[in-house]
Structure formats: structure tokens, C-alpha cells
Motif scaffolding. Structure first.
Motif, PDB file in Angstrom:
ATOM      1  N   THR A 227       0.858  -1.189   0.000  1.00  0.00           N
ATOM      2  CA  THR A 227       0.000   0.000   0.000  1.00  0.00           C
ATOM      3  C   THR A 227       0.887   1.230   0.000  1.00  0.00           C
ATOM      4  OG1 THR A 227      -1.647  -1.225   1.312  1.00  0.00           O
ATOM      5  CG2 THR A 227      -1.927   1.154   1.154  1.00  0.00           C
ATOM      6  N   ALA A 228       0.901   1.950  -1.118  1.00  0.00           N
ATOM      7  CA  ALA A 228       1.829   3.072  -1.300  1.00  0.00           C
ATOM      8  C   ALA A 228       1.662   4.135  -0.218  1.00  0.00           C
ATOM      9  CB  ALA A 228       1.631   3.688  -2.683  1.00  0.00           C
ATOM     10  N   GLU A 229       0.407   4.445   0.149  1.00  0.00           N
ATOM     11  CA  GLU A 229       0.155   5.502   1.133  1.00  0.00           C
ATOM     12  C   GLU A 229       0.773   5.156   2.492  1.00  0.00           C
ATOM     13  OE1 GLU A 229      -2.027   3.922  -0.834  1.00  0.00           O
ATOM     14  OE2 GLU A 229      -3.916   5.044  -0.993  1.00  0.00           O
ATOM     15  N   ILE A 230       0.656   3.888   2.882  1.00  0.00           N
ATOM     16  CA  ILE A 230       1.226   3.464   4.168  1.00  0.00           C
ATOM     17  C   ILE A 230       2.746   3.390   4.069  1.00  0.00           C
ATOM     18  CG2 ILE A 230       1.263   1.642   5.927  1.00  0.00           C
ATOM     19  CD1 ILE A 230      -1.534   0.817   4.987  1.00  0.00           C
ATOM     20  N   LYS A 231       3.201   2.799   2.988  1.00  0.00           N
ATOM     21  CA  LYS A 231       4.639   2.554   2.794  1.00  0.00           C
ATOM     22  C   LYS A 231       5.450   3.847   2.801  1.00  0.00           C
ATOM     23  CE  LYS A 231       7.714  -0.018  -0.299  1.00  0.00           C
ATOM     24  NZ  LYS A 231       7.791  -0.767  -1.564  1.00  0.00           N
ATOM     25  N   THR A 232       4.884   4.908   2.233  1.00  0.00           N
ATOM     26  CA  THR A 232       5.642   6.164   2.095  1.00  0.00           C
ATOM     27  C   THR A 232       5.349   7.165   3.211  1.00  0.00           C
ATOM     28  OG1 THR A 232       3.912   7.024   0.625  1.00  0.00           O
ATOM     29  CG2 THR A 232       5.806   5.954  -0.419  1.00  0.00           C
TER      30      THR A 232
ATOM     31  N   PRO B 162      13.094   0.183   6.940  1.00  0.00           N
ATOM     32  CA  PRO B 162      13.598  -0.141   8.283  1.00  0.00           C
ATOM     33  C   PRO B 162      13.958   1.125   9.060  1.00  0.00           C
ATOM     34  CG  PRO B 162      14.663  -1.498   6.609  1.00  0.00           C
ATOM     35  CD  PRO B 162      13.907  -0.425   5.879  1.00  0.00           C
ATOM     36  N   ASP B 163      13.874   1.057  10.366  1.00  0.00           N
ATOM     37  CA  ASP B 163      14.243   2.180  11.235  1.00  0.00           C
ATOM     38  C   ASP B 163      15.746   2.450  11.078  1.00  0.00           C
ATOM     39  OD1 ASP B 163      14.867   3.927  13.269  1.00  0.00           O
ATOM     40  OD2 ASP B 163      13.795   2.841  14.828  1.00  0.00           O
ATOM     41  N   PRO B 164      16.128   3.638  10.596  1.00  0.00           N
ATOM     42  CA  PRO B 164      17.553   3.910  10.356  1.00  0.00           C
ATOM     43  C   PRO B 164      18.399   3.943  11.629  1.00  0.00           C
ATOM     44  CG  PRO B 164      16.267   5.915  10.092  1.00  0.00           C
ATOM     45  CD  PRO B 164      15.289   4.785  10.255  1.00  0.00           C
ATOM     46  N   TYR B 165      17.766   4.185  12.784  1.00  0.00           N
ATOM     47  CA  TYR B 165      18.499   4.276  14.050  1.00  0.00           C
ATOM     48  C   TYR B 165      18.322   3.024  14.919  1.00  0.00           C
ATOM     49  CZ  TYR B 165      18.598   9.162  12.590  1.00  0.00           C
ATOM     50  OH  TYR B 165      18.768  10.312  11.868  1.00  0.00           O
ATOM     51  N   PHE B 166      17.572   2.033  14.419  1.00  0.00           N
ATOM     52  CA  PHE B 166      17.365   0.746  15.104  1.00  0.00           C
ATOM     53  C   PHE B 166      16.652   0.888  16.450  1.00  0.00           C
ATOM     54  CE2 PHE B 166      21.693   0.045  13.003  1.00  0.00           C
ATOM     55  CZ  PHE B 166      21.122  -0.329  11.789  1.00  0.00           C
ATOM     56  N   ILE B 167      15.980   2.009  16.680  1.00  0.00           N
ATOM     57  CA  ILE B 167      15.321   2.220  17.973  1.00  0.00           C
ATOM     58  C   ILE B 167      14.107   1.309  18.121  1.00  0.00           C
ATOM     59  CG2 ILE B 167      14.067   3.897  19.408  1.00  0.00           C
ATOM     60  CD1 ILE B 167      15.909   6.075  18.172  1.00  0.00           C
ATOM     61  N   LEU B 168      13.232   1.294  17.105  1.00  0.00           N
ATOM     62  CA  LEU B 168      12.039   0.448  17.171  1.00  0.00           C
ATOM     63  C   LEU B 168      12.390  -1.046  17.246  1.00  0.00           C
ATOM     64  CD1 LEU B 168       9.180   1.939  14.945  1.00  0.00           C
ATOM     65  CD2 LEU B 168       9.514   2.086  17.395  1.00  0.00           C
ATOM     66  N   PRO B 169      13.355  -1.540  16.444  1.00  0.00           N
ATOM     67  CA  PRO B 169      13.719  -2.960  16.575  1.00  0.00           C
ATOM     68  C   PRO B 169      14.198  -3.334  17.979  1.00  0.00           C
ATOM     69  CG  PRO B 169      14.577  -2.091  14.520  1.00  0.00           C
ATOM     70  CD  PRO B 169      14.030  -0.919  15.290  1.00  0.00           C
ATOM     71  N   VAL B 170      14.979  -2.443  18.609  1.00  0.00           N
ATOM     72  CA  VAL B 170      15.474  -2.716  19.968  1.00  0.00           C
ATOM     73  C   VAL B 170      14.309  -2.744  20.960  1.00  0.00           C
ATOM     74  CG1 VAL B 170      16.850  -1.785  21.874  1.00  0.00           C
ATOM     75  CG2 VAL B 170      17.797  -1.820  19.561  1.00  0.00           C
ATOM     76  N   VAL B 171      13.401  -1.770  20.836  1.00  0.00           N
ATOM     77  CA  VAL B 171      12.229  -1.727  21.726  1.00  0.00           C
ATOM     78  C   VAL B 171      11.343  -2.957  21.489  1.00  0.00           C
ATOM     79  CG1 VAL B 171      10.150  -0.434  22.356  1.00  0.00           C
ATOM     80  CG2 VAL B 171      12.263   0.786  21.878  1.00  0.00           C
ATOM     81  N   ALA B 172      11.195  -3.351  20.213  1.00  0.00           N
ATOM     82  CA  ALA B 172      10.398  -4.535  19.877  1.00  0.00           C
ATOM     83  C   ALA B 172      11.008  -5.789  20.515  1.00  0.00           C
ATOM     84  CB  ALA B 172      10.306  -4.705  18.363  1.00  0.00           C
TER      85      ALA B 172
ATOM     86  N   PHE C  72      16.544  -8.907  14.752  1.00  0.00           N
ATOM     87  CA  PHE C  72      17.092  -9.082  13.412  1.00  0.00           C
ATOM     88  C   PHE C  72      16.064  -8.702  12.342  1.00  0.00           C
ATOM     89  CE2 PHE C  72      17.586 -11.826   9.656  1.00  0.00           C
ATOM     90  CZ  PHE C  72      18.827 -11.388   9.213  1.00  0.00           C
ATOM     91  N   MET C  73      14.819  -9.196  12.504  1.00  0.00           N
ATOM     92  CA  MET C  73      13.784  -8.909  11.512  1.00  0.00           C
ATOM     93  C   MET C  73      13.379  -7.440  11.545  1.00  0.00           C
ATOM     94  SD  MET C  73      11.398 -12.328  11.441  1.00  0.00           S
ATOM     95  CE  MET C  73      11.168 -12.478  13.198  1.00  0.00           C
ATOM     96  N   GLY C  74      13.379  -6.836  12.764  1.00  0.00           N
ATOM     97  CA  GLY C  74      13.047  -5.418  12.881  1.00  0.00           C
ATOM     98  C   GLY C  74      14.060  -4.526  12.178  1.00  0.00           C
ATOM     99  N   ILE C  75      15.315  -4.955  12.167  1.00  0.00           N
ATOM    100  CA  ILE C  75      16.372  -4.184  11.499  1.00  0.00           C
ATOM    101  C   ILE C  75      16.230  -4.248   9.979  1.00  0.00           C
ATOM    102  CG2 ILE C  75      18.877  -4.166  11.040  1.00  0.00           C
ATOM    103  CD1 ILE C  75      19.234  -4.957  14.011  1.00  0.00           C
ATOM    104  N   THR C  76      15.750  -5.384   9.469  1.00  0.00           N
ATOM    105  CA  THR C  76      15.701  -5.597   8.009  1.00  0.00           C
ATOM    106  C   THR C  76      14.333  -5.346   7.377  1.00  0.00           C
ATOM    107  OG1 THR C  76      15.276  -7.952   8.408  1.00  0.00           O
ATOM    108  CG2 THR C  76      17.568  -7.291   8.086  1.00  0.00           C
ATOM    109  N   LEU C  77      13.251  -5.391   8.173  1.00  0.00           N
ATOM    110  CA  LEU C  77      11.893  -5.248   7.640  1.00  0.00           C
ATOM    111  C   LEU C  77      11.338  -3.850   7.922  1.00  0.00           C
ATOM    112  CD1 LEU C  77      10.520  -8.749   8.713  1.00  0.00           C
ATOM    113  CD2 LEU C  77      11.167  -8.038   6.405  1.00  0.00           C
ATOM    114  N   PRO C  78      10.192  -3.483   7.293  1.00  0.00           N
ATOM    115  CA  PRO C  78       9.614  -2.147   7.501  1.00  0.00           C
ATOM    116  C   PRO C  78       9.416  -1.798   8.977  1.00  0.00           C
ATOM    117  CG  PRO C  78       8.456  -3.274   5.727  1.00  0.00           C
ATOM    118  CD  PRO C  78       9.395  -4.275   6.323  1.00  0.00           C
ATOM    119  N   SER C  79       9.653  -0.538   9.314  1.00  0.00           N
ATOM    120  CA  SER C  79       9.530  -0.098  10.705  1.00  0.00           C
ATOM    121  C   SER C  79       8.088  -0.214  11.209  1.00  0.00           C
ATOM    122  CB  SER C  79      10.015   1.350  10.839  1.00  0.00           C
ATOM    123  OG  SER C  79       9.323   2.199   9.933  1.00  0.00           O
TER     124      SER C  79
END
Length: 287
Positions: free
Chosen positions: A158-163, A174-184, A219-226
Motif C-alpha cells: 500500500t503506497a500511502e502506508i509505505k511512504t 527499516p528504522d535507520p536508528y534501530f530504535i524500534l527494533p530494539v524496543v520490539a 534481526f527482523m526489525g532491522i531488516t523489515l519495515p519499521s
């Protein structure tokens, strides 16, 4: 025998890891934009409705797709909550049955096949008499797998969500600062740990998963959409509050300690009564 058991535990964990990785990476078979015209059962009846619901709630809450994802995540958790309640009740019942299961294991401690079979039969009979399903713990995870894949595709197709942007990141990247993956990862550990605390006798395989799952999510949080990491965080927080509300491990521990103390006191009284009875008999014999 122990080596064989350890091998089975490692195989179970490896299967879980490979399965999750396959679902979130290898199974992303379609990258076409999702619309009401999308064909195929999966795209038309799973991915498109999720995408449409996220967009609808986003418009309702000021056009923020991140808020839409949060609201839909909570709604999904509420929908599967009855199943989670059954899982937690089953887990609590399993914990309460542990002393009886231990008695059966001591009674049928022989390693011959006939005794092992008898132990299995008696254990299953115990489960049936107490309406406990030992497989109940796996069911919520199996149900959440297709939801997770549907969420992933709804975001990426879905372009609207993705962008759309949320705080410092773009939801489709992916989160460029890895904050969300760490919290996840941290909230995954917290929710798993609190769930496991309610069990007096812990399965070693499940105990290992408590530590392996956060690493996988990181690992998946770092590589997949935030946006997916956001979904995990909200889901984990919901699970923590749900567990504390329905099957509070701290309350359970206090109850178990009280029961253990009561049992010790009862045993002491019985021992004291037996000693007094024995001393009276001894006194009568001397007379």
C-alpha cells in the motif's frame, strides 16, 4: 536419552526460527500494489481488508497511518483475546497439575516401553479430567502467523502506508536508528518472560525461546519495515497487560507460596500428632 531430548528441543527451536523467517521474507510472493481489484484469495480477502481498515482508521485519527496501525493492532489483539484467555487459563491449570504429574513420574519411573506408555496414558487422563489441553499454548502463535504476514504485505503493498512518515522514519523502510527494533526485542522478552513466570515447572525448550525470540525480532526489525516493528511493540505491550490482568504471575507465586506454607504446617501437625500417639503407646507399654 538426554542427548536425544536436547536434539529435539533444538530442532523445535530451529523449526520456529526458520518458519518465522520464511513467513516474513520468503513468503512475500507478491509485491503488486494492493487494491479492491486485487485477485486471489490471499490478496483479496486478507491483505486488502487489512490495508483498507488501516487506511480507514488513519483517516479517522487525522491521517496518521502509524496511529491506524496501532489501532488495528489493538483491535486484532482484542479479537483473539478469548483464545489468549483460554491459553492463559490452560497454562495456569498446567501449573496447578505439576505436583500430580510429578507423582505420576515418580510412580512410573521405570524406563521400559510399557511403563512409559502407562505414564503417557495416565498423564493424558489427568489432562482430560481437568479439561487441560497441552497443545493450547501453540494455537495463538499459529493464528497470529497469517495475521503477521497479512500485516507485512498490507504495509509493503500500500503506497500511502509505505511512504508515510512517523517520527524519524518512513513506515515502509527499516528504522535507520534501530530504535524500534530494539524496543520490539525488549518488549518481546518482557512479554515472554512474564508469561513464563506463571509456570512453576518450565519446559526447557520454551525457556530457550524466551531468549531466542527477542534476537529474531531484533534481526527482523532491522531488516523489515519499521511499521512491522511498531506492530510488534504494541502487540507485546498489550500481551503484558493482558497476562498481568488474567494470569498475574506475581499473584500466582504468592498463592503457591501460601499453599506450600499451609502444606508444610499441615505436615508438621500430622507429624506432631503421630509422635504424640507413639509416645502414648510407649507410655502404656511401660506401665
Amino acid at each position: 536419552m538426554k542427548k536425544k531430548k536436547r536434539f529435539k528441543q533444538k530442532l523445535l527451536i530451529a523449526s520456529l526460527v526458520i518458519g518465522l523467517m520464511a513467513v516474513l521474507s520468503g513468503c512475500g510472493y507478491s509485491t503488486d500494489p494492493i487494491t479492491s481489484e486485487s485477485t486471489g484469495f490471499w490478496s483479496h480477502y486478507i491483505v486488502y481488508p487489512l490495508s483498507a481498515v488501516i487506511k480507514w482508521f488513519s483517516e479517522l485519527f487525522g491521517g496518521s497511518y502509524a496511529v491506524g496501525i496501532i489501532v488495528v493492532t489493538i483491535l486484532i489483539r482484542l479479537l483473539i483475546m478469548p483464545l489468549m484467555i483460554k491459553q492463559l487459563k490452560s497454562q495456569k491449570a498446567m501449573t496447578n497439575l505439576q505436583p500430580k504429574i510429578k507423582e505420576l513420574q515418580e510412580k512410573y519411573s521405570s524406563k521400559d516401553n510399557e511403563t512409559k506408555q502407562k505414564l503417557q496414558q495416565e498423564t493424558m487422563r489427568l489432562y482430560q479430567e481437568n479439561s487441560v489441553n497441552p497443545m493450547m499454548g501453540c494455537l495463538p502463535l499459529l493464528i497470529q502467523m497469517p495475521i503477521l504476514l497479512g500485516f507485512y504485505q498490507a504495509i509493503s503493498r500500500t503506497a500511502e502506508i509505505k511512504t508515510d512518515t512517523f517520527l524519524w522514519m518512513q513506515l515502509g523502510d527499516p528504522d535507520p536508528y534501530f530504535i524500534l527494533p530494539v524496543v520490539a526485542a525488549l518488549t518481546t522478552f518482557l512479554s515472554s518472560k512474564i508469561s513464563m513466570m506463571g509456570q512453576t515447572q518450565q519446559n526447557k525448550s520454551m525457556a530457550m525461546i524466551v531468549y531466542i525470540m527477542p534476537v529474531m525480532i531484533l534481526f527482523m526489525g532491522i531488516t523489515l519495515p519499521s511499521a512491522l516493528a511498531l506492530y510488534w511493540i504494541i502487540g507485546n505491550i498489550f500481551t503484558v497487560f493482558q497476562t498481568l490482568l488474567i494470569n498475574n504471575p506475581f499473584k500466582n507465586k504468592r498463592e503457591q507460596e501460601a499453599l506450600a506454607a499451609a502444606q508444610v504446617a499441615e505436615d508438621r501437625l500430622k507429624k506432631k500428632a503421630a509422635n504424640m500417639k507413639a509416645s502414648k503407646k510407649g507410655g502404656k507399654k511401660r506401665k
